[in-house]
Design an enzyme around this catalytic site. Structure first.
Site, PDB file in Angstrom:
ATOM      1  CB  SER A 135     -10.592  12.786  13.397  1.00  0.00           C
ATOM      2  OG  SER A 135     -10.317  11.675  14.220  1.00  0.00           O
ATOM      3  CE1 TYR A 148     -15.508  13.503  16.410  1.00  0.00           C
ATOM      4  CE2 TYR A 148     -13.907  11.781  15.903  1.00  0.00           C
ATOM      5  CZ  TYR A 148     -14.183  13.080  16.269  1.00  0.00           C
ATOM      6  OH  TYR A 148     -13.164  13.966  16.487  1.00  0.00           O
TER       7      TYR A 148
END
Lengths: 243, 445
Positions: A135, A148
Site C-alpha cells: 500500500s 495499518y
C-alpha cells in the site's frame, strides 16, 4: 494458460482480477473466508468463461492451517495473488488489542505465512509468480493510518526480500501499490478523481505486471511520483504536517 | 458526503452515498428511513438518479446464468452493457437493444427504458425483458414479467427507479455471425431530404442521423444518415476481419483529462466542427464494414467527453413528436433552435416505431436530441421549445432531462396522473424512492 490462485477473493479488486483472468482464458482458484460470497463470484465467472472455477475456504488469520490449505489445492497454481487486507478504524486499532492483532495478522503475519509456504514450493519448481499487494500507506507513516501502514510496510519489505531470495530460481515476485481505489471501503468518500483507480484498472495493472514480470507496480503512474515526493519530505517538516 | 452528478455535470449535489453487493446489504440500506434513489453508472444526463441519499448499484454486478441454446441471460442490475458485450460478442451474441453508449447498467437501461437505432423494428430495451426481480421500499422482493405482476412491471420499465431497486433481469441476446456492421452512410442536404431518407430506410435494422443544428436557411437540417445491418460472415471483406470475425481489434482509448474552459466551445468552434463533419462525408451513398464499437458507440472511445462542456455542465434536450406532426413540427422546432445558435455538435435524429408503454418515452414519430452547454439563454430556449413540443403532441425524455416542470410532464405523458398515484401507493412507509427529478416533475412529493 495459467492457473491463478487468488487469496482474499471476495474483495472488489479480487473480483475484478478474477474477471480479467478468465477473460484471458486463465483458470482461477478462489480462496476466502466467506463461502457464500465466493459462490456468487464463482457463479459469475462460470457464466463468463463457461469453465469450472475452484472455490476453497481460506482464513489469513488461521496460520496453522495454511500449509494444509496449500497442500489441499486440487492443482498447484502458476500464479498466486494475495489480495486480502484489513483496514480498521485507526482509533479502534490504537485502543483495542484485538483490532491491533487483526490488523497485524491479516496485513502482515498471515500474508508472510501463506506466501512463505507457496514460495518454498515455487522455489523447488523453479517457476511461478507471487504477487503481494502493499500500500502507498506503507511508503511513509502518517498519523491517519500508520498502524495499518506499518504492517503494509513490513509486508513490502518481506516481498522485496523474497524477490531477492527467489530471483536466482526464476520465481517472479511482484509488489502492487494500488493508491486510492473505488471499492466498498471508499465508495462513500470524496476521493481525488485523478488519483483514484477503479478496481478494473488495478486488475489490469496486476495482469500486465504478471506478464511483463515487473517488480513494483503502482497502478496509477501519478502515485509513483506523489509517493516519491512524500518519502523525501524531511522528517522535521513531515512531523508537523497533517496527513 | 460526496459530490455527485450525472453525465451532464448539471446539477451537482452533495449526497450521502452508499452501495451494495448483496441483497442483505441492500436491505440494510432500506432499513434506514428517508428518501433515496438508485444510481447506476451515472450516464443519465440530468438529475434522475440524484438525491440527498444515493444508492450505488454498480457493485451489484454478477452474471447469474446464461442459456447457450436460446441466448437467455440473467444478470444483476449493476452489470454494464459493455461487460455483456465483452463476454458475449466473442461467443456470437449481441444486445437486443443498445443506446448510443454501452457504459450504462442493465438496471438503468430498464428504469429509463432506453432505445437504440433499431427502435422502429425492435422496440425499446424494456420490451425485451422476460422477467426481473425488484426490491420494494420495505425490503421485500417482487418478481415480475409481462405475465406475472405485470402492472408492477409497467411501473418499473421506464419508471426511473421510483417503484423500487431492480435486482436482476432476464432477457434474450441476439445471435450474430460477426462483430461487424455493414454500414451505409448517406448525406442529406436538408431536413426534407433526411426525413425522406428515414422513410426509405424503414427496412434497415439500424438507422440514425447526425444533424447539423447550426446550419440555417437552405442548409437547415443537413445531415448524415447512418444505417446498418449485422454483417454476416460472407459480408466481411477485409482479411483481418475474416481472421477473427467476432473479435475486432481493440482501439486505444482517448480521454479528456480536464474540464475545458467555458470559452472553448462557442458558436464559431462548433460551426467549424459541424462544417467539417458534414463535408467529410462526400455526397451520395457510401458502403462500409465497421466494428460494432465504431457503429454504435463512437463517443465511448473518448473517456470523460462530457468535460469538453467545462464546469458549467450541459444538458441534452431530447424530444419526440408524433409522425403525423413530423415534417411541419420538425421544421418549426429546428428553425427555432438554429435561430438561437445555441446548439452544439451532437445532435441526433431518429424515427421511432410504435410503442405502447405505460410511462416510457418513445412513440411513433421523430425524436431529436441536442446537447446544449448550460446557460440562461438555453434555459429560456427550452421553455419555448417545451411549448412547441407539447403543442405537437410530443414529449421529453426523462433520462436526459434536468429542467422540465411538472406541468409539462403532466401534459405530455398521458399516464402521468396514474403513474403518480401508483408510485405514491408503492412508496407508503418510512422509506421512499424519489429523485430530484421526480420531485421537480411532481411524481413524488
Amino acid at each position: 494458460m495459467k492457473t491463478v490462485l487468488i487469496l482474499g477473493a471476495t474483495s472488489d479488486m479480487a473480483q475484478a482480477l478474477a474477471r480479467v483472468c478468465v477473460a484471458k482464458g486463465w483458470t482461477v482458484q478462489l480462496a476466502a473466508r466467506n463461502q457464500e460470497q465466493l459462490a456468487a463470484l464463482a457463479g459469475d465467472l462460470r457464466v463468463r468463461s463457461g469453465q469450472e472455477v475452484v472455490q476453497v475456504p481460506f482464513d489469513a488469520e488461521n496460520m496453522r492451517m495454511h500449509a494444509a490449505f496449500y497442500a489441499g489445492l486440487p492443482e498447484k497454481p502458476d500464479v498466486v495473488v494475495a489480495l486480502f487486507g484489513y483496514m480498521g478504524d485507526q482509533l479502534a486499532v490504537r485502543n483495542d488489542p484485538e483490532e491491533l492483532q487483526r490488523t497485524l495478522t491479516v496485513n502482515y503475519a498471515g500474508a508472510v505465512s501463506i506466501l512463505g509456504i507457496i514460495a518454498n514450493d515455487f522455489e523447488e519448481r523453479g517457476s511461478g509468480t507471487i504477487v503481494g499487494v502493499g500500500s502507498v500507506a506503507g511508503d511513509r507513516g502518517r498519523q491517519s493510518n500508520y498502524i495499518y501502514g506499518s504492517a503494509k510496510a513490513g509486508f513490502s519489505t518481506f516481498l522485496s526480500g523474497l524477490r531477492n531470495r527467489l530471483y536466482p530460481s526464476g520465481v517472479h515476485v511482484m509488489t502492487v501499490k494500488p493508491g486510492f481505489c473505488r471499492t466498498k471501503m471508499t465508495e462513500s468518500m470524496d476521493l481525488p478523481g485523478a488519483l483514484t483507480a477503479e478496481p478494473e484498472q488495478v486488475a489490469q495493472a496486476i495482469v500486465r505486471g504478471i506478464e511483463k514480470r515487473r517488480d513494483v507496480v503502482y497502478t496509477l503512474w501519478m502515485w509513483r511520483w506523489v509517493m516519491l515526493i512524500i518519502r523525501h519530505i524531511p522528517e522535521f517538516i513531515f512531523k508537523r504536517m497533517k496527513l | 458526503m460526496r459530490k455527485i452528478s450525472d453525465w451532464g455535470n448539471y446539477p451537482v449535489v452533495e449526497a450521502e452515498v452508499g452501495g451494495f453487493d448483496s441483497v442483505a446489504r441492500l436491505q440494510e440500506h432500506l432499513s434506514e428511513p428517508g428518501e433515496l434513489i438508485a444510481y447506476g453508472n451515472g450516464r443519465s444526463y440530468g438529475d434522475a438518479s440524484l438525491q440527498e441519499r444515493v444508492l450505488l448499484t454498480r457493485r451489484f454486478n454478477k452474471f447469474l446464468s446464461f442459456d447457450e441454446s436460446t441466448g437467455t441471460l440473467c444478470c444483476q442490475s449493476g452489470v454494464l452493457l459493455s461487460e455483456i458485450l465483452e463476454v458475449f460478442v466473442p461467443r456470437g451474441w449481441f444486445l437486443p437493444v443498445t443506446p448510443g453508449t454501452k457504459l450504462i447498467t442493465v438496471g438503468g437501461a430498464i428504469a429509463a427504458d432506453v432505445h437504440g437505432k433499431n427502435h422502429h423494428l425492435e422496440g425499446s430495451f424494456g420490451q425485451h425483458i422476460l422477467a426481473m426481480e425488484v426490491m420494494r421500499n420495505d425490503g421485500s422482493v417482487i418478481r415480475c414479467s409481462p405475465q406475472e405482476n405485470s402492472e408492477f412491471m409497467q411501473l418499473t420499465v421506464g419508471g426511473m427507479g421510483l417503484s423500487g431497486v431492480i435486482l436482476n433481469a432476464t432477457f434474450r441476446l441476439k445471435r450474430v455471425e460477426t462483430a461487424y456492421i455493414r454500414e451505409e452512410t448517406v448525406r442529406a442536404r436538408n431536413l426534407e431530404e433526411i426525413m425522406e431518407c428515414f422513410e426509405a430506410s424503414a427496412s434497415w435494422t439500424y438507422s440514425v442521423a447526425w444533424i447539423d443544428c447550426l446550419a440555417r436557411g437552405d442548409d437547415m437540417g443537413r445531415s448524415i444518415m447512418m444505417r446498418g445491418e449485422h454483417a454476416t460472415l460472407d459480408g466481411l471483406v477485409s482479411p483481418a476481419h475474416k481472421a477473427a470475425p467476432l473479435e475486432p481489434r481493440r482501439k486505444p482509448m482517448l480521454s479528456v483529462p480536464v474540464n475545458f474552459p467555458d470559452f472553448a466551445l462557442n458558436r464559431w468552434t462548433m460551426q467549424a466542427f459541424n462544417f467539417a463533419y458534414y463535408h467529410k462525408c462526400r455526397p451520395g451513398l457510401h458502403r462500409n464494414v465497421v466494428d460494432y464499437n465504431a457503429f454504435f458507440y463512437p463517443l465511448d472511445a473518448i473517456a470523460d467527453w462530457n468535460r469538453i462542456y467545462g464546469k458549467r455542465g450541459f444538458t441534452q434536450y431530447q424530444f419526440v413528436i408524433p409522425r403525423e406532426a413530423g415534417r411541419e413540427g420538425m421544421q418549426h422546432i429546428l428553425k427555432r433552435i438554429t435561430d438561437s445558435g445555441l446548439g452544439s455538435f451532437l445532435a441526433v435524429l431518429k424515427l421511432f416505431g410504435e410503442q405502447e408503454s405505460f410511462i416510457s418515452f418513445p412513440m411513433a414519430g421523430y425524436t431529436l436530441a441536442l446537447d446544449f452547454p448550460i446557460s440562461l439563454a438555453a434555459m429560456d430556449l427550452f421553455n419555448e421549445l417545451d411549448a412547441m413540443v407539447a403543442d405537437y403532441g410530443g414529449r421529453l425524455y426523462l433520462a436526459k432531462d434536468s429542467r422540465m416542470n411538472a406541468a409539462m410532464f403532466e401534459k405530455t405523458y398521458p399516464n402521468a396522473a396514474e403513474f403518480k398515484e401508483a408510485i405514491s401507493l408503492l412508496n407508503r412507509g418510512e422509506v421512499r424512492f424519489a429523485s430530484l427529478q421526480s420531485k421537480r416533475i411532481g411524481v413524488t412529493a
